[in-house]
Design a protein around this motif. Structure first.
Motif, PDB file in Angstrom:
ATOM      1  N   ASP A   1       0.793  -1.231   0.000  1.00 14.62           N
ATOM      2  CA  ASP A   1       0.000   0.000   0.000  1.00 14.62           C
ATOM      3  C   ASP A   1       0.829   1.288   0.000  1.00 14.62           C
ATOM      4  O   ASP A   1       0.269   2.378   0.122  1.00 14.62           O
ATOM      5  CB  ASP A   1      -0.929   0.023   1.231  1.00 14.62           C
TER       6      ASP A   1
ATOM      7  N   LYS B   1      -8.916  12.029  -5.744  1.00 13.45           N
ATOM      8  CA  LYS B   1      -8.889  10.566  -5.579  1.00 13.45           C
ATOM      9  C   LYS B   1      -7.437  10.076  -5.456  1.00 13.45           C
ATOM     10  O   LYS B   1      -6.568  10.504  -6.204  1.00 13.45           O
ATOM     11  CB  LYS B   1      -9.528   9.885  -6.791  1.00 13.45           C
TER      12      LYS B   1
ATOM     13  N   ASP C   1      -4.794   6.482  -4.091  1.00 13.03           N
ATOM     14  CA  ASP C   1      -4.817   5.027  -3.884  1.00 13.03           C
ATOM     15  C   ASP C   1      -5.081   4.689  -2.414  1.00 13.03           C
ATOM     16  O   ASP C   1      -5.837   3.771  -2.104  1.00 13.03           O
ATOM     17  CB  ASP C   1      -3.465   4.407  -4.292  1.00 13.03           C
TER      18      ASP C   1
ATOM     19  N   GLU D   1      -9.693   3.709  -1.828  1.00 16.68           N
ATOM     20  CA  GLU D   1     -10.186   2.341  -1.636  1.00 16.68           C
ATOM     21  C   GLU D   1      -9.614   1.746  -0.345  1.00 16.68           C
ATOM     22  O   GLU D   1     -10.261   0.951   0.330  1.00 16.68           O
ATOM     23  CB  GLU D   1      -9.777   1.471  -2.836  1.00 16.68           C
ATOM     24  N   VAL D   2      -8.367   2.141  -0.025  1.00 16.89           N
ATOM     25  CA  VAL D   2      -7.701   1.600   1.165  1.00 16.89           C
ATOM     26  C   VAL D   2      -7.387   2.743   2.134  1.00 16.89           C
ATOM     27  O   VAL D   2      -6.881   3.792   1.729  1.00 16.89           O
ATOM     28  CB  VAL D   2      -6.394   0.868   0.765  1.00 16.89           C
TER      29      VAL D   2
ATOM     30  N   ALA E   1     -17.141  -0.692   3.993  1.00 17.76           N
ATOM     31  CA  ALA E   1     -15.694  -0.867   4.114  1.00 17.76           C
ATOM     32  C   ALA E   1     -15.430  -2.063   5.023  1.00 17.76           C
ATOM     33  O   ALA E   1     -16.030  -2.183   6.085  1.00 17.76           O
ATOM     34  CB  ALA E   1     -15.054   0.387   4.698  1.00 17.76           C
TER      35      ALA E   1
ATOM     36  N   LYS F   1     -10.779  -1.581   3.709  1.00 22.82           N
ATOM     37  CA  LYS F   1     -10.812  -1.671   2.244  1.00 22.82           C
ATOM     38  C   LYS F   1     -12.263  -1.567   1.803  1.00 22.82           C
ATOM     39  O   LYS F   1     -13.113  -2.330   2.277  1.00 22.82           O
ATOM     40  CB  LYS F   1     -10.191  -2.997   1.789  1.00 22.82           C
ATOM     41  N   ARG F   2     -12.531  -0.618   0.935  1.00 24.25           N
ATOM     42  CA  ARG F   2     -13.903  -0.446   0.439  1.00 24.25           C
ATOM     43  C   ARG F   2     -14.296  -1.679  -0.353  1.00 24.25           C
ATOM     44  O   ARG F   2     -13.526  -2.192  -1.156  1.00 24.25           O
ATOM     45  CB  ARG F   2     -14.000   0.784  -0.476  1.00 24.25           C
ATOM     46  N   LYS F   3     -15.543  -2.172  -0.091  1.00 26.59           N
ATOM     47  CA  LYS F   3     -15.986  -3.393  -0.787  1.00 26.59           C
ATOM     48  C   LYS F   3     -16.352  -3.095  -2.228  1.00 26.59           C
ATOM     49  O   LYS F   3     -16.090  -3.877  -3.125  1.00 26.59           O
ATOM     50  CB  LYS F   3     -17.156  -4.007  -0.035  1.00 26.59           C
TER      51      LYS F   3
ATOM     52  N   TYR G   1     -15.852  -0.221  -4.991  1.00 25.07           N
ATOM     53  CA  TYR G   1     -15.163   1.039  -5.183  1.00 25.07           C
ATOM     54  C   TYR G   1     -15.023   1.337  -6.666  1.00 25.07           C
ATOM     55  O   TYR G   1     -14.533   0.535  -7.424  1.00 25.07           O
ATOM     56  CB  TYR G   1     -13.791   1.007  -4.517  1.00 25.07           C
ATOM     57  N   LYS G   2     -15.530   2.501  -7.035  1.00 22.65           N
ATOM     58  CA  LYS G   2     -15.399   2.878  -8.446  1.00 22.65           C
ATOM     59  C   LYS G   2     -14.566   4.143  -8.553  1.00 22.65           C
ATOM     60  O   LYS G   2     -14.604   4.958  -7.675  1.00 22.65           O
ATOM     61  CB  LYS G   2     -16.778   3.139  -9.053  1.00 22.65           C
TER      62      LYS G   2
END
Ligand code: SAH
Length: 204
Positions: free
Chosen positions: A45, A112, A114, A142-143, A165, A199-201, A203-204
């Motif tokens: 990450d 946005k 990572d 997302e993380v 999440a 962690k988002r389940k 995620y777009k």
């Protein structure tokens, strides 16, 4: 670079000179920061990632991420004095190309990224500010890695659930708070703090 070397580098950074209580300005201890960043890097990450350090303060988490090879770090902080120290810290280690300073409230930071790494205010001075930080983090990444008081564990779990999440990892730490921050007589008080990885389940 070893984890101990990272902790030593981080311990050399300048920290808050006159921490502002109402902003809950307590810095992450350098060993704890190194520990957390090292674990995050193990998860893939940090290296090569675009990262936001929300409530960056004097920059210890974001700077550690840069040392471990992050591609770019946004330092988001609303206090001008703290941000000036963060800039100085960066100058001394020559990562200025990869650092972006955003002076303002995390609520209006919508870039946005990572990964978000943060040690936000715990919400003891301004109610729910911890929740606002998490909601913003979930919006932009997302993380998410985030430190909170251990006693807010259930609240954190519920907030994660209602934001789709998953909590994938959890580490606990004893946070040293300097006497200047606690009004207590004991020189260093330690409080139980956790670091959660979300962690988002979807995620777009
Ligand atoms: N992340 C740093 C600082 C932790 S203290 C470290 O780990 O050492 C929390 C920081 O959040 C303080 O610097 C405070 O000024 C900042 N802060 C508090 N509320 C904020 C908000 N709404 N927007 C941006 N920064 C905020």
């Amino acid at each position: 670079m070893t984890k101990t070397q990272l902790a030593v580098e981080l311990s050399r950074l300048k920290t808050f000179q006159k921490p502002k209580m109402y902003l809950e300005q307590y810095p992450t201890d350098s060993e704890i920061a190194a520990d957390m960043l090292w674990s995050a890097d193990m998860q893939g990450d940090i290296e090569g990632k675009v990262i936001a350090d929300l409530g960056a303060g004097t920059g210890i988490l974001g700077i550690g991420a840069l040392i471990l090879g992050a591609k770019k770090v946004f330092f988001v902080e609303k206090d001008t004095t703290a941000m000036a120290i963060a800039r100085e810290n960066i100058k001394n280690i020559d990562f200025s190309k990869e650092a972006v300073f955003v002076e303002g409230d995390v609520k209006s930071f919508n870039e946005k990224v990572d990964v978000v790494i943060m040690n936000p205010p715990f919400g003891t001075k301004e109610k729910h500010v911890d929740k606002e930080f998490l909601l913003q983090a979930f919006k932009i990444a997302e993380v998410v890695y985030s430190f909170h008081k251990l006693e807010t564990k259930e609240f954190i779990q519920k907030l994660a659930e209602s934001n789709q999440a998953a909590i994938t990892h959890f580490w606990s730490f004893k946070f040293p708070l300097r006497a200047s921050m606690t009004h207590h007589r004991k020189k260093v008080e330690k409080i139980d703090v956790g670091c959660w990885r979300f962690k988002r389940k979807v995620y777009k």
